[in-house]
Design a protein around this motif. Structure first.
Motif, PDB file in Angstrom:
ATOM      1  N   LEU A  61      13.241  -7.141  52.618  1.00 15.74           N
ATOM      2  CA  LEU A  61      13.662  -7.645  51.166  1.00 15.74           C
ATOM      3  C   LEU A  61      14.210  -6.744  50.522  1.00 15.74           C
ATOM      4  O   LEU A  61      15.308  -6.735  49.730  1.00 15.74           O
ATOM      5  N   LYS A  62      13.464  -5.410  50.229  1.00 19.09           N
ATOM      6  CA  LYS A  62      14.010  -4.600  49.495  1.00 19.09           C
ATOM      7  C   LYS A  62      15.521  -3.940  50.110  1.00 19.09           C
ATOM      8  O   LYS A  62      16.168  -3.687  49.209  1.00 19.09           O
ATOM      9  N   GLN A  63      15.665  -3.784  51.393  1.00 21.08           N
ATOM     10  CA  GLN A  63      16.672  -3.400  51.999  1.00 21.08           C
ATOM     11  C   GLN A  63      17.999  -4.283  51.834  1.00 21.08           C
ATOM     12  O   GLN A  63      19.084  -3.882  51.308  1.00 21.08           O
ATOM     13  N   HIS A  64      17.721  -5.573  51.813  1.00 24.82           N
ATOM     14  CA  HIS A  64      18.762  -6.701  51.769  1.00 24.82           C
ATOM     15  C   HIS A  64      19.209  -6.547  50.215  1.00 24.82           C
ATOM     16  O   HIS A  64      20.298  -6.722  49.853  1.00 24.82           O
ATOM     17  N   GLU A  65      18.025  -6.501  49.259  1.00 22.49           N
ATOM     18  CA  GLU A  65      18.400  -6.478  47.751  1.00 22.49           C
ATOM     19  C   GLU A  65      19.253  -5.265  47.626  1.00 22.49           C
ATOM     20  O   GLU A  65      20.363  -5.610  46.955  1.00 22.49           O
ATOM     21  N   LYS A  66      19.261  -4.267  48.139  1.00 21.37           N
ATOM     22  CA  LYS A  66      19.961  -3.020  47.766  1.00 21.37           C
ATOM     23  C   LYS A  66      21.454  -3.170  48.697  1.00 21.37           C
ATOM     24  O   LYS A  66      22.306  -2.914  47.821  1.00 21.37           O
ATOM     25  N   MET A  67      21.463  -3.661  49.595  1.00 27.51           N
ATOM     26  CA  MET A  67      22.825  -3.997  50.330  1.00 27.51           C
ATOM     27  C   MET A  67      23.765  -5.101  49.668  1.00 27.51           C
ATOM     28  O   MET A  67      24.703  -4.783  49.235  1.00 27.51           O
TER      29      MET A  67
ATOM     30  N   ILE B  46       8.653 -17.216  63.114  1.00 25.90           N
ATOM     31  CA  ILE B  46       9.202 -17.005  61.796  1.00 25.90           C
ATOM     32  C   ILE B  46       9.871 -15.877  61.657  1.00 25.90           C
ATOM     33  O   ILE B  46      11.189 -15.608  61.475  1.00 25.90           O
ATOM     34  N   LEU B  47       9.573 -14.656  62.435  1.00 30.53           N
ATOM     35  CA  LEU B  47      10.270 -13.421  62.939  1.00 30.53           C
ATOM     36  C   LEU B  47      11.652 -13.621  63.571  1.00 30.53           C
ATOM     37  O   LEU B  47      12.396 -13.036  63.238  1.00 30.53           O
ATOM     38  N   ASN B  48      11.642 -14.645  64.676  1.00 28.40           N
ATOM     39  CA  ASN B  48      12.539 -14.654  65.558  1.00 28.40           C
ATOM     40  C   ASN B  48      13.600 -15.538  64.761  1.00 28.40           C
ATOM     41  O   ASN B  48      14.862 -15.126  65.034  1.00 28.40           O
ATOM     42  N   GLN B  49      13.360 -16.240  63.743  1.00 30.69           N
ATOM     43  CA  GLN B  49      14.373 -17.047  62.969  1.00 30.69           C
ATOM     44  C   GLN B  49      14.721 -16.014  62.126  1.00 30.69           C
ATOM     45  O   GLN B  49      16.144 -15.967  61.661  1.00 30.69           O
ATOM     46  N   ILE B  50      14.192 -14.987  61.350  1.00 25.74           N
ATOM     47  CA  ILE B  50      14.748 -13.945  60.524  1.00 25.74           C
ATOM     48  C   ILE B  50      15.294 -12.886  61.573  1.00 25.74           C
ATOM     49  O   ILE B  50      16.543 -12.760  61.141  1.00 25.74           O
ATOM     50  N   LEU B  51      15.106 -12.739  62.884  1.00 26.49           N
ATOM     51  CA  LEU B  51      15.826 -12.125  63.584  1.00 26.49           C
ATOM     52  C   LEU B  51      17.426 -12.719  63.871  1.00 26.49           C
ATOM     53  O   LEU B  51      18.307 -11.810  64.004  1.00 26.49           O
ATOM     54  N   ALA B  52      17.496 -13.865  64.083  1.00 27.25           N
ATOM     55  CA  ALA B  52      18.524 -14.667  64.174  1.00 27.25           C
ATOM     56  C   ALA B  52      19.477 -14.580  63.162  1.00 27.25           C
ATOM     57  O   ALA B  52      20.841 -14.224  63.134  1.00 27.25           O
ATOM     58  N   ASP B  53      19.108 -14.684  61.857  1.00 26.63           N
ATOM     59  CA  ASP B  53      19.784 -14.491  60.785  1.00 26.63           C
ATOM     60  C   ASP B  53      20.345 -12.895  60.622  1.00 26.63           C
ATOM     61  O   ASP B  53      21.486 -12.626  60.343  1.00 26.63           O
TER      62      ASP B  53
ATOM     63  N   HIS C  30      23.379 -12.145  52.236  1.00 26.55           N
ATOM     64  CA  HIS C  30      22.143 -11.341  51.903  1.00 26.55           C
ATOM     65  C   HIS C  30      21.068 -12.089  51.011  1.00 26.55           C
ATOM     66  O   HIS C  30      19.858 -11.924  51.077  1.00 26.55           O
ATOM     67  N   GLU C  31      21.755 -12.910  49.947  1.00 27.23           N
ATOM     68  CA  GLU C  31      21.038 -13.573  48.892  1.00 27.23           C
ATOM     69  C   GLU C  31      20.180 -14.682  49.723  1.00 27.23           C
ATOM     70  O   GLU C  31      18.750 -14.954  49.630  1.00 27.23           O
ATOM     71  N   THR C  32      20.722 -15.454  50.599  1.00 26.39           N
ATOM     72  CA  THR C  32      20.011 -16.384  51.468  1.00 26.39           C
ATOM     73  C   THR C  32      18.875 -15.793  52.274  1.00 26.39           C
ATOM     74  O   THR C  32      17.594 -16.248  52.266  1.00 26.39           O
ATOM     75  N   ILE C  33      19.241 -14.711  52.888  1.00 30.54           N
ATOM     76  CA  ILE C  33      18.190 -13.935  53.549  1.00 30.54           C
ATOM     77  C   ILE C  33      16.697 -13.581  52.601  1.00 30.54           C
ATOM     78  O   ILE C  33      15.885 -13.434  53.033  1.00 30.54           O
TER      79      ILE C  33
END
Length: 157
Positions: free
Chosen positions: A142-148, A19-26, A111-114
């Motif tokens: 999640l919080k960092q992406h919401e802010k960006m 799961i973390l590697n998929q997030i890393l890819a995105d 960002h919304e997809t992530i």
């Protein structure tokens, strides 16, 4: 690699690492896209967006490093090969628009997809794989992406 004994089964740690590697890819896709937009943005707001994109890709570079370190923490290896990251990623790399009117909605959508994926994975890591540490880690992402995403949306009103 030395045996990892952190109170999570090997099977669960393997699933968490996937799961973390998929997030890393995105994150890599979003980083590259943001960096490319930084280089190629045009228009009356060039300097302001050039700086905003730089702030965001710098933050994404830190996120990438933290995810890779989390993968190592759970006892697995972080994927770093571009061709493998592209296979794992849910995000796409379309042509690079030069106008911010197209760049900002594109970045915001990524960002919304992530964010949507992270919300699902936060619960999954905690409840299904019994890894509250990785779940908490994803909450921070999640919080960092919401802010960006908010900053991007605020720019175009």
């Amino acid at each position: 690699m030395a045996k990892v004994n952190i109170g999570i089964t090997e099977k669960n740690r393997q699933a968490v690492a996937a799961i973390l590697n998929q997030i890393l890819a995105d994150e890599h896709i979003l980083y590259n896209k943001t960096r490319s937009y930084h280089w190629n943005v045009e228009g009356s707001s060039f300097m302001e967006l050039h700086k905003l994109y730089e702030e965001q890709y710098t933050a994404l570079a830190e996120i990438i490093d933290e995810i890779a370190e989390r993968i190592r923490t759970v006892g697995h290896y972080a994927e770093g090969r571009l061709k493998e990251l592209l296979k794992l990623a849910a995000l796409d790399e379309p042509q690079v628009p030069t106008r911010f009117e197209k760049q900002i909605p594109n970045l915001d959508a990524d960002h919304e997809t992530i964010i949507i994926n992270l919300r699902k994975q936060i619960t999954e890591l905690d409840e299904k794989y019994k890894d509250i540490g990785s779940s908490d880690f994803l909450t921070g992402l999640l919080k960092q992406h919401e802010k960006m995403a908010w900053m991007l949306r605020s720019y175009v009103g």
